[in-house]
Write an enzyme that holds these catalytic residues in place. Structure first.
Site, PDB file in Angstrom:
ATOM      1  CB  SER A  29     -15.211  -9.116 -33.709  1.00  0.00           C
ATOM      2  OG  SER A  29     -16.293  -8.081 -34.164  1.00  0.00           O
ATOM      3  CG  HIS A  59     -13.814  -7.115 -38.556  1.00  0.00           C
ATOM      4  ND1 HIS A  59     -14.812  -8.030 -39.090  1.00  0.00           N
ATOM      5  CD2 HIS A  59     -14.312  -6.545 -37.356  1.00  0.00           C
ATOM      6  CE1 HIS A  59     -15.676  -8.073 -38.283  1.00  0.00           C
ATOM      7  NE2 HIS A  59     -15.637  -7.325 -37.132  1.00  0.00           N
ATOM      8  CG  HIS A  81     -20.352  -4.548 -37.978  1.00  0.00           C
ATOM      9  ND1 HIS A  81     -19.146  -4.267 -38.304  1.00  0.00           N
ATOM     10  CD2 HIS A  81     -20.664  -5.730 -37.479  1.00  0.00           C
ATOM     11  CE1 HIS A  81     -18.388  -5.523 -37.868  1.00  0.00           C
ATOM     12  NE2 HIS A  81     -19.565  -6.296 -37.316  1.00  0.00           N
ATOM     13  CE1 TYR A  83     -19.902  -1.097 -35.737  1.00  0.00           C
ATOM     14  CE2 TYR A  83     -21.401  -2.759 -35.335  1.00  0.00           C
ATOM     15  CZ  TYR A  83     -20.146  -2.210 -35.228  1.00  0.00           C
ATOM     16  OH  TYR A  83     -19.178  -3.104 -35.215  1.00  0.00           O
ATOM     17  CD  GLU A  84     -18.384  -0.780 -40.168  1.00  0.00           C
ATOM     18  OE1 GLU A  84     -17.373  -0.471 -40.892  1.00  0.00           O
ATOM     19  OE2 GLU A  84     -18.721  -2.074 -39.918  1.00  0.00           O
ATOM     20  CB  ALA A 111     -17.525 -11.697 -31.429  1.00  0.00           C
ATOM     21  CG  MET A 206     -23.796  -5.192 -32.464  1.00  0.00           C
ATOM     22  SD  MET A 206     -22.721  -3.999 -31.746  1.00  0.00           S
ATOM     23  CE  MET A 206     -22.362  -4.005 -29.994  1.00  0.00           C
ATOM     24  CB  SER A 207     -22.605  -8.755 -37.630  1.00  0.00           C
ATOM     25  OG  SER A 207     -22.262 -10.179 -36.726  1.00  0.00           O
ATOM     26  CG  ASN A 230     -20.237 -10.250 -23.883  1.00  0.00           C
ATOM     27  OD1 ASN A 230     -19.792 -10.313 -25.307  1.00  0.00           O
ATOM     28  ND2 ASN A 230     -21.385 -10.039 -23.681  1.00  0.00           N
ATOM     29  CG  HIS A 242     -14.623  -3.625 -30.106  1.00  0.00           C
ATOM     30  ND1 HIS A 242     -15.376  -4.441 -30.880  1.00  0.00           N
ATOM     31  CD2 HIS A 242     -13.512  -3.272 -30.867  1.00  0.00           C
ATOM     32  CE1 HIS A 242     -14.957  -4.789 -31.925  1.00  0.00           C
ATOM     33  NE2 HIS A 242     -13.592  -4.078 -31.901  1.00  0.00           N
TER      34      HIS A 242
HETATM   35  N1  HPA Z   1     -23.817  -7.720 -27.631  1.00  0.00           N
HETATM   36  C1  HPA Z   1     -23.705  -7.347 -28.883  1.00  0.00           C
HETATM   37  N2  HPA Z   1     -22.551  -7.675 -29.700  1.00  0.00           N
HETATM   38  C2  HPA Z   1     -21.780  -8.367 -29.206  1.00  0.00           C
HETATM   39  C3  HPA Z   1     -21.792  -8.779 -27.686  1.00  0.00           C
HETATM   40  C4  HPA Z   1     -22.873  -8.171 -26.743  1.00  0.00           C
HETATM   41  O1  HPA Z   1     -22.979  -8.742 -25.772  1.00  0.00           O
HETATM   42  N3  HPA Z   1     -20.574  -9.543 -27.685  1.00  0.00           N
HETATM   43  C5  HPA Z   1     -20.011  -9.752 -28.660  1.00  0.00           C
HETATM   44  N4  HPA Z   1     -20.688  -8.922 -29.729  1.00  0.00           N
END
Ligand code: HPA
Length: 267
Positions: A29, A59, A81, A83-84, A111, A206-207, A230, A242
């Site tokens: 991402s 993306h 991903h 989750y998609e 990310a 998440m990947s 973050n 996001h």
């Molecule tokens: N959690 C999950 N996926 C992420 C995060 C997070 O804090 N930051 C960027 N992708």
């Protein structure tokens, strides 16, 4: 490897030439811009039947194959991903195509949220290992005995050493740690983050884990770097979103690009 992967590799070679890429790159991402730095040919996923639609904003769904710092690379500008679609093996065909093209190394980027105060937003973390908190595995249903993939040293020690050296040469701090895969798409709760931290995770996302498993299954060497966007849920007052991920990713992406260029120029 599926017949489809060989056919798609043939289609890509027709457009981009026969020279095999030394390295496959998957861009996370907000990191897709790196694909534009490659001097080569780009093929839209929509021209590659069976490739994911990569429907996540941030993306760019194309494969770019060409030269970067004297090394031939093939970059996937967008990933699918779990989750998609609910399919943990959503990236199997693209990875098979990278292998069919001749790549023997894969560099995964993502990310991620950090659980380590010493690896704050804007920093990078080299994965030393992972924990699969999703309970999913991309090899479920794979019939061959090759499915029993050993995952000790899943993240190739040699590639890690070279990436750490490249970062040091660039004067960029590259943290190291364990990445925890949560399925998403909702972000984690603070309690989940406390649990993951207690169990040994340093960053969360998440990947990447399904692609690392699939790559090892295919016999590809893997390295992965998280761009920290973050602090994970509950660890800072900043709201997680996001939008925030996409806004923060370019900060780390600039450093990642320098490390990758240095790595490629000496590999
Ligand atoms: N959690 C999950 N996926 C992420 C995060 C997070 O804090 N930051 C960027 N992708």
């Amino acid at each position: 490897m599926s017949r489809n992967a060989d056919e798609l590799a043939g289609l890509i070679r027709n457009r981009a030439g026969d020279e095999p890429p030394a390295l496959g790159l998957i861009l996370g991402s907000g990191l897709g811009n790196l694909a534009n730095e490659i001097d080569g040919v780009s093929v839209e996923y929509s021209d590659l039947p069976g490739f994911p639609h990569a429907g996540v904003s941030g993306h760019s769904p194309k494969l770019v194959i060409g030269m970067l710092e004297g090394t031939r690379v093939a970059a996937l500008g967008g990933r699918a991903h779990y989750y998609e679609s609910g399919r943990a093996d959503a990236m199997r065909l693209p990875l098979e195509v990278l292998k069919a093209l001749g790549a023997d190394r894969i560099f995964l980027t993502n990310a991620a949220g950090s659980m380590r105060p010493d690896i704050p937003p804007g920093d990078l973390m080299l994965l030393t290992d992972h924990i699969d908190f999703s309970g999913r595995n991309p090899l479920i249903g794979e019939p061959s005995d090759a499915r029993f993939v050993p995952l000790a040293d899943a993240y190739d020690p040699g590639m890690r050493t070279d990436l750490l050296a490249a970062a040091a040469e660039e004067g960029i701090k590259l943290g190291q740690g364990v990445y925890a895969w949560f399925s998403g798409p909702s972000f984690e709760t603070p309690a989940e983050i406390r649990a993951a931290r207690t169990l040994g995770a340093d960053a969360v996302g998440m990947s990447t884990v399904p692609e690392a498993i699939l790559s090892r299954f295919l016999g590809l060497k893997v390295a992965a770097v998280s761009v920290i966007t973050n602090m994970a849920a509950g660890l800072s007052d900043e709201a997680i979103s996001h939008e925030h991920t996409k806004a923060m990713a370019p900060l780390g992406a600039a450093k990642l690009e320098r490390i990758l260029r240095r790595y490629l120029s000496s590999s």
